[in-house]
Design an enzyme around this catalytic site. Structure first.
Site, PDB file in Angstrom:
ATOM      1  N   GLY A  15       0.816  -1.217   0.000  1.00 52.59           N
ATOM      2  CA  GLY A  15       0.000   0.000   0.000  1.00 52.59           C
ATOM      3  C   GLY A  15       0.839   1.251   0.000  1.00 52.59           C
ATOM      4  N   ALA A  16       1.842   1.279  -0.878  1.00 50.78           N
ATOM      5  CA  ALA A  16       2.817   2.382  -0.865  1.00 50.78           C
ATOM      6  C   ALA A  16       2.459   3.491  -1.849  1.00 50.78           C
ATOM      7  CB  ALA A  16       4.204   1.827  -1.191  1.00 50.78           C
ATOM      8  N   ASN A  17       1.351   3.329  -2.582  1.00 51.77           N
ATOM      9  CA  ASN A  17       1.055   4.316  -3.626  1.00 51.77           C
ATOM     10  C   ASN A  17       0.421   5.599  -3.089  1.00 51.77           C
ATOM     11  OD1 ASN A  17      -1.164   2.137  -3.527  1.00 51.77           O
ATOM     12  ND2 ASN A  17      -2.233   3.914  -4.346  1.00 51.77           N
ATOM     13  N   GLY A  19      -0.980   7.811   0.907  1.00 53.26           N
ATOM     14  CA  GLY A  19      -1.137   7.831   2.357  1.00 53.26           C
ATOM     15  C   GLY A  19       0.149   7.554   3.134  1.00 53.26           C
ATOM     16  N   ILE A  20      -0.033   6.848   4.231  1.00 52.28           N
ATOM     17  CA  ILE A  20       1.079   6.569   5.151  1.00 52.28           C
ATOM     18  C   ILE A  20       2.151   5.724   4.451  1.00 52.28           C
ATOM     19  CG2 ILE A  20       1.666   5.425   7.337  1.00 52.28           C
ATOM     20  CD1 ILE A  20      -1.346   6.001   8.150  1.00 52.28           C
ATOM     21  N   GLY A  21       1.708   4.806   3.608  1.00 54.95           N
ATOM     22  CA  GLY A  21       2.653   3.930   2.891  1.00 54.95           C
ATOM     23  C   GLY A  21       3.548   4.732   1.960  1.00 54.95           C
ATOM     24  N   SER A 143      -3.920  -0.135  14.497  1.00 49.23           N
ATOM     25  CA  SER A 143      -4.633   1.110  14.794  1.00 49.23           C
ATOM     26  C   SER A 143      -5.119   1.079  16.232  1.00 49.23           C
ATOM     27  CB  SER A 143      -5.840   1.224  13.856  1.00 49.23           C
ATOM     28  OG  SER A 143      -6.744   2.186  14.331  1.00 49.23           O
ATOM     29  N   TYR A 170     -13.670  -3.199  10.680  1.00 49.64           N
ATOM     30  CA  TYR A 170     -12.332  -2.579  10.654  1.00 49.64           C
ATOM     31  C   TYR A 170     -11.621  -2.803  11.992  1.00 49.64           C
ATOM     32  CZ  TYR A 170      -8.653   0.962  10.291  1.00 49.64           C
ATOM     33  OH  TYR A 170      -7.436   1.594  10.263  1.00 49.64           O
TER      34      TYR A 170
HETATM   35  N1  LIG Z   1      -5.332   7.124   8.368  1.00 49.97           N
HETATM   36  C1  LIG Z   1      -5.495   6.848   9.641  1.00 49.97           C
HETATM   37  O1  LIG Z   1      -5.953   7.681  10.446  1.00 49.97           O
HETATM   38  C2  LIG Z   1      -5.114   5.491  10.164  1.00 49.97           C
HETATM   39  C3  LIG Z   1      -5.255   5.267  11.540  1.00 49.97           C
HETATM   40  C4  LIG Z   1      -4.891   4.026  12.053  1.00 49.97           C
HETATM   41  C5  LIG Z   1      -4.383   3.060  11.195  1.00 49.97           C
HETATM   42  N2  LIG Z   1      -4.268   3.306   9.865  1.00 49.97           N
HETATM   43  C6  LIG Z   1      -3.734   2.228   9.013  1.00 49.97           C
HETATM   44  O2  LIG Z   1      -2.688   2.737   8.209  1.00 49.97           O
HETATM   45  C7  LIG Z   1      -2.548   1.920   7.044  1.00 49.97           C
HETATM   46  C8  LIG Z   1      -2.392   2.812   5.825  1.00 49.97           C
HETATM   47  O3  LIG Z   1      -3.618   3.527   5.651  1.00 49.97           O
HETATM   48  P1  LIG Z   1      -3.693   5.020   5.117  1.00 49.97           P
HETATM   49  O4  LIG Z   1      -4.315   5.823   6.191  1.00 49.97           O
HETATM   50  O5  LIG Z   1      -2.421   5.445   4.519  1.00 49.97           O
HETATM   51  O6  LIG Z   1      -4.820   4.814   3.991  1.00 49.97           O
HETATM   52  P2  LIG Z   1      -4.834   5.113   2.419  1.00 49.97           P
HETATM   53  O7  LIG Z   1      -4.294   6.463   2.134  1.00 49.97           O
HETATM   54  O8  LIG Z   1      -6.229   4.811   2.014  1.00 49.97           O
HETATM   55  O9  LIG Z   1      -3.829   4.019   1.835  1.00 49.97           O
HETATM   56  C9  LIG Z   1      -4.154   2.669   1.918  1.00 49.97           C
HETATM   57  C10 LIG Z   1      -3.271   1.876   0.995  1.00 49.97           C
HETATM   58  O10 LIG Z   1      -3.690   0.499   1.076  1.00 49.97           O
HETATM   59  C11 LIG Z   1      -3.892   0.035  -0.249  1.00 49.97           C
HETATM   60  N3  LIG Z   1      -4.855  -1.050  -0.359  1.00 49.97           N
HETATM   61  C12 LIG Z   1      -6.168  -1.059  -0.041  1.00 49.97           C
HETATM   62  N4  LIG Z   1      -6.722  -2.227  -0.380  1.00 49.97           N
HETATM   63  C13 LIG Z   1      -5.744  -2.983  -0.934  1.00 49.97           C
HETATM   64  C14 LIG Z   1      -5.689  -4.267  -1.505  1.00 49.97           C
HETATM   65  N5  LIG Z   1      -6.779  -5.054  -1.632  1.00 49.97           N
HETATM   66  N6  LIG Z   1      -4.502  -4.730  -1.971  1.00 49.97           N
HETATM   67  C15 LIG Z   1      -3.386  -3.960  -1.887  1.00 49.97           C
HETATM   68  N7  LIG Z   1      -3.381  -2.730  -1.393  1.00 49.97           N
HETATM   69  C16 LIG Z   1      -4.547  -2.241  -0.918  1.00 49.97           C
HETATM   70  C17 LIG Z   1      -4.381   1.254  -1.015  1.00 49.97           C
HETATM   71  O11 LIG Z   1      -4.274   1.038  -2.397  1.00 49.97           O
HETATM   72  P3  LIG Z   1      -5.306   1.709  -3.439  1.00 49.97           P
HETATM   73  O12 LIG Z   1      -4.858   3.137  -3.591  1.00 49.97           O
HETATM   74  O13 LIG Z   1      -5.153   0.888  -4.661  1.00 49.97           O
HETATM   75  O14 LIG Z   1      -6.675   1.607  -2.818  1.00 49.97           O
HETATM   76  C18 LIG Z   1      -3.420   2.287  -0.472  1.00 49.97           C
HETATM   77  O15 LIG Z   1      -2.182   2.178  -1.098  1.00 49.97           O
HETATM   78  C19 LIG Z   1      -3.792   1.030   7.011  1.00 49.97           C
HETATM   79  O16 LIG Z   1      -3.441  -0.259   7.466  1.00 49.97           O
HETATM   80  C20 LIG Z   1      -4.729   1.686   8.008  1.00 49.97           C
HETATM   81  O17 LIG Z   1      -5.610   0.759   8.609  1.00 49.97           O
HETATM   82  C21 LIG Z   1      -4.613   4.498   9.330  1.00 49.97           C
END
Ligand SMILES: NC(=O)c1ccc[n+]([C@@H]2O[C@H](COP(=O)([O-])OP(=O)(O)OC[C@H]3O[C@@H](n4cnc5c(N)ncnc54)[C@H](OP(=O)(O)O)[C@@H]3O)[C@@H](O)[C@H]2O)c1
Length: 290
Positions: A15-17, A19-21, A143, A170
């Site tokens: 998930g590096a494309n 957000g946090i990744g 989380s 979730y």
């Molecule tokens: N944001 C917060 O406040 C928060 C808080 C606690 C924990 N987290 C955790 O942090 C992590 C990163 O989340 P983020 O906040 O950076 O969210 P994000 O911006 O939505 O990024 C999520 C990443 O996961 C990828 N992904 C989703 N479904 C997938 C699949 N089936 N196969 C492969 N990749 C997939 C997305 O790819 P696509 O672009 O293709 O969808 C995107 O690259 C997650 O595990 C999330 O639960 C986030």
């Protein structure tokens, strides 16, 4: 890696494309890591690869196709990485979704299957390479919402999302991330592969995409940036401070904290591991290693 600079170390991040990744990958790129970005879409990942290469001359950044909602895709992703012959010093299980309903290709609840079970299989398949590259680390992005989950209903994991907002689902998926992080540490003790789970904080990423605009815009103003959200993953991936704290749960502050009581239950963690092995075996040829 054992707390040294990631220069020349190979790191695979899901998930590096965005957000946090993305923020985690860009910072690791600055620190000289060799990066494998495992994502669903090459088109959406290319701008990240280009940015890392632009900023860091000669950077090694490779796209790996991965859909965590399809165990066959997970297997192919692992095979492609293993075929590269690269060592693997850090695996960051970062990808995740929230607020989405449905089921994975193999019929698991969408959040559970994507956020946890896909990563379970990926980790098992890459473990021999992690061991061969020891000292190595696995970072599980969980989380603080896991604190809300008060029990694990096994049947709910193997059927489509039931709740309207998918919030409970979730929370379950994130509890599973923490249980898995702790169980990896117990099982891998003495093999040179350490395991950490992290809470990135409340981050203004794309994870809120299902929340209607303009509520989303207002909410995101109060959140931390994706760069700040990457801090706990980077800390556990690279810092010497965590080297002796295998299996712990790290918050944004960079300090470890106690996860929920349920997340600390070793019997539940063992059961989740065993059930996960059964589930992935039912869909994949061969047997994942321990
Ligand atoms: N944001 C917060 O406040 C928060 C808080 C606690 C924990 N987290 C955790 O942090 C992590 C990163 O989340 P983020 O906040 O950076 O969210 P994000 O911006 O939505 O990024 C999520 C990443 O996961 C990828 N992904 C989703 N479904 C997938 C699949 N089936 N196969 C492969 N990749 C997939 C997305 O790819 P696509 O672009 O293709 O969808 C995107 O690259 C997650 O595990 C999330 O639960 C986030």
């Amino acid at each position: 890696m054992n707390g040294r600079s990631p220069i020349g170390q190979t790191i695979l991040i899901t998930g590096a494309n965005t957000g946090i990744g993305r923020a985690t990958s860009e910072e690791l790129g600055r620190r000289g890591a060799r990066l494998y970005l495992a994502c669903r879409s090459e088109a959406k990942t290319q701008p990240v690869i280009d940015a890392i290469r632009r900023e860091n001359e000669g950077a090694h950044v490779v796209f790996l196709p991965l859909d965590l909602g399809d165990l066959d895709s997970v297997r192919r992703c692992a095979e492609q990485f293993l075929a590269s012959g690269e060592p693997l010093h850090v695996l960051v299980n970062n990808a995740g979704l929230a607020g989405q309903r449905g089921a994975t290709k193999q019929g698991f609840e969408l959040a559970f299957g994507t956020n946890y079970l896909g990563h379970f299989l990926l980790t098992q398949l890459l473990l021999p390479r992690l061991r061969a590259s020891a000292p190595a680390r696995v970072v599980h992005v969980a989380s603080d919402s896991h604190y809300e989950c008060k029990n694990l209903d096994w049947e709910s994991l193997a059927r489509p999302t039931r709740t309207f907002m998918a919030t409970k689902e979730y929370e379950i998926s994130k509890l599973c991330n923490v249980l898995f992080g702790a169980e990896c540490a117990r099982r891998w003790k003495g093999h040179g592969v350490r395991s950490y789970s992290v809470d990135p904080g409340t981050v203004a990423s794309d994870i809120w995409r299902k929340i209607p605009w303009p509520i989303r815009t207002v909410m995101k103003r109060k959140m931390i940036s994706t760069q700040e959200g990457a801090h706990s993953s980077l800390h556990c991936a690279t810092s010497a401070d965590v080297a002796d704290h295998d299996g712990r749960y790290y918050a944004l502050s960079g300090h470890d904290r106690a996860p929920s009581e349920l997340a600390q239950d070793p019997t539940l963690a063992r059961l989740l591991w065993e059930k996960s092995e059964e589930w992935v075996r039912a869909w994949c040829d061969g047997q994942p290693g321990e």
